[in-house]
Design a protein around this motif. Structure first.
Motif, PDB file in Angstrom:
ATOM      1  N   GLN A   1       0.349   9.793  -2.023  1.00 11.14           N
ATOM      2  CA  GLN A   1       1.003   9.218  -3.201  1.00 11.14           C
ATOM      3  C   GLN A   1       0.007   8.635  -4.199  1.00 11.14           C
ATOM      4  O   GLN A   1       0.396   7.917  -5.123  1.00 11.14           O
ATOM      5  CB  GLN A   1       2.007   8.143  -2.773  1.00 11.14           C
TER       6      GLN A   1
ATOM      7  N   ALA B   1      -5.779   3.370   1.053  1.00  8.29           N
ATOM      8  CA  ALA B   1      -4.577   3.121   1.845  1.00  8.29           C
ATOM      9  C   ALA B   1      -4.942   2.034   2.849  1.00  8.29           C
ATOM     10  O   ALA B   1      -5.979   2.115   3.517  1.00  8.29           O
ATOM     11  CB  ALA B   1      -4.114   4.386   2.558  1.00  8.29           C
TER      12      ALA B   1
ATOM     13  N   PRO C   1      -2.544   6.193  -4.279  1.00  6.34           N
ATOM     14  CA  PRO C   1      -2.503   4.750  -4.572  1.00  6.34           C
ATOM     15  C   PRO C   1      -3.465   4.392  -5.701  1.00  6.34           C
ATOM     16  O   PRO C   1      -4.598   4.880  -5.753  1.00  6.34           O
ATOM     17  CB  PRO C   1      -2.933   4.112  -3.246  1.00  6.34           C
TER      18      PRO C   1
ATOM     19  N   SER D   1       0.827  -1.210   0.000  1.00  8.76           N
ATOM     20  CA  SER D   1       0.000   0.000   0.000  1.00  8.76           C
ATOM     21  C   SER D   1       0.860   1.259   0.000  1.00  8.76           C
ATOM     22  O   SER D   1       2.039   1.241   0.368  1.00  8.76           O
ATOM     23  CB  SER D   1      -0.922  -0.002   1.224  1.00  8.76           C
ATOM     24  N   ARG D   2       0.245   2.369  -0.412  1.00 10.14           N
ATOM     25  CA  ARG D   2       0.881   3.677  -0.378  1.00 10.14           C
ATOM     26  C   ARG D   2       0.042   4.612   0.476  1.00 10.14           C
ATOM     27  O   ARG D   2      -1.169   4.445   0.576  1.00 10.14           O
ATOM     28  CB  ARG D   2       0.966   4.275  -1.780  1.00 10.14           C
TER      29      ARG D   2
END
Length: 201
Positions: free
Chosen positions: A64, A71, A66, A59-60
């Motif tokens: 950022q 997230a 995702p 995950s980000r």
């Protein structure tokens, strides 16, 4: 010679197992599953604490962007792995109202059931691998989060760890290599752990 396919047998008392095998390991595993369901006839309650929530390896954080739009934070403890999915952006991740609004669903990957039998591994299953109903979230103190989960269980599943039980790709498991005992009771899970709002920003 054409291989004969054998369907799983449905046993009494709401219990279904895989193909019955005469091996001692299989029967020991079946008894272990039966003992667990007998110890939890009406519900299974757990209260857990462990490592602070952290982003899953894949995950980000929301900043950022995702690709999934989520997230995912992971709770890890002894024999436990639970993922919480939040819709991005979260807003102010310090605000419990913002967190509740962003919480999408949870996934129970592993729970500490304590079922043991030589040469076998077990899982306690819910009807769905991920869900949102019955999930609540609180922030009892700065840097802490409390997750309450109430959901039905479906079954206890076990499979042999013997190398010969690993089936070829897209093939069914061999006889005596797995079992499933249906056990429909409520699960009541409480998790309290550390939480850094910055992991969701």
């Amino acid at each position: 010679m054409k291989k004969r396919l054998v369907l799983p047998l449905l046993l009494a008392a709401g219990c279904s197992f895989g193909i019955v095998d005469s091996g001692a390991e299989y029967h020991s595993a079946r008894r272990a599953a039966e003992r667990w369901t007998a110890r939890h006839p009406r519900e299974w309650s757990l209260e857990l604490s462990g490592e602070p929530l952290a982003l899953t390896p894949w995950s980000r954080p929301c900043a950022q962007n995702p690709p999934s739009g989520f997230a995912a934070l992971r709770f890890v403890a002894d024999e436990t792995e639970v993922d919480l999915f939040f819709r991005c952006p979260v807003g102010d991740p310090r605000d419990v109202r913002e967190l509740r609004a962003a919480l999408s669903h949870v996934a129970l990957h592993r729970l500490p059931h304590g079922i043991r039998s030589p040469g076998w591994r077990f899982d306690v299953l819910t009807p769905s691998s991920s869900f949102s109903e019955g999930v609540t979230l609180e922030v009892p103190a700065p840097g802490r989060v409390r997750i309450s989960i109430e959901t039905p269980l479906y079954a206890v599943a076990g499979r042999s760890k013997r190398p010969e039980c690993e089936p070829p790709m897209d093939a069914p498991m061999a006889e005596g290599c797995y079992l499933t005992r249906e056990h429909r009771i409520p699960l009541r899970l409480r998790i309290e752990t550390g939480y850094d709002p910055a992991v969701l920003r």
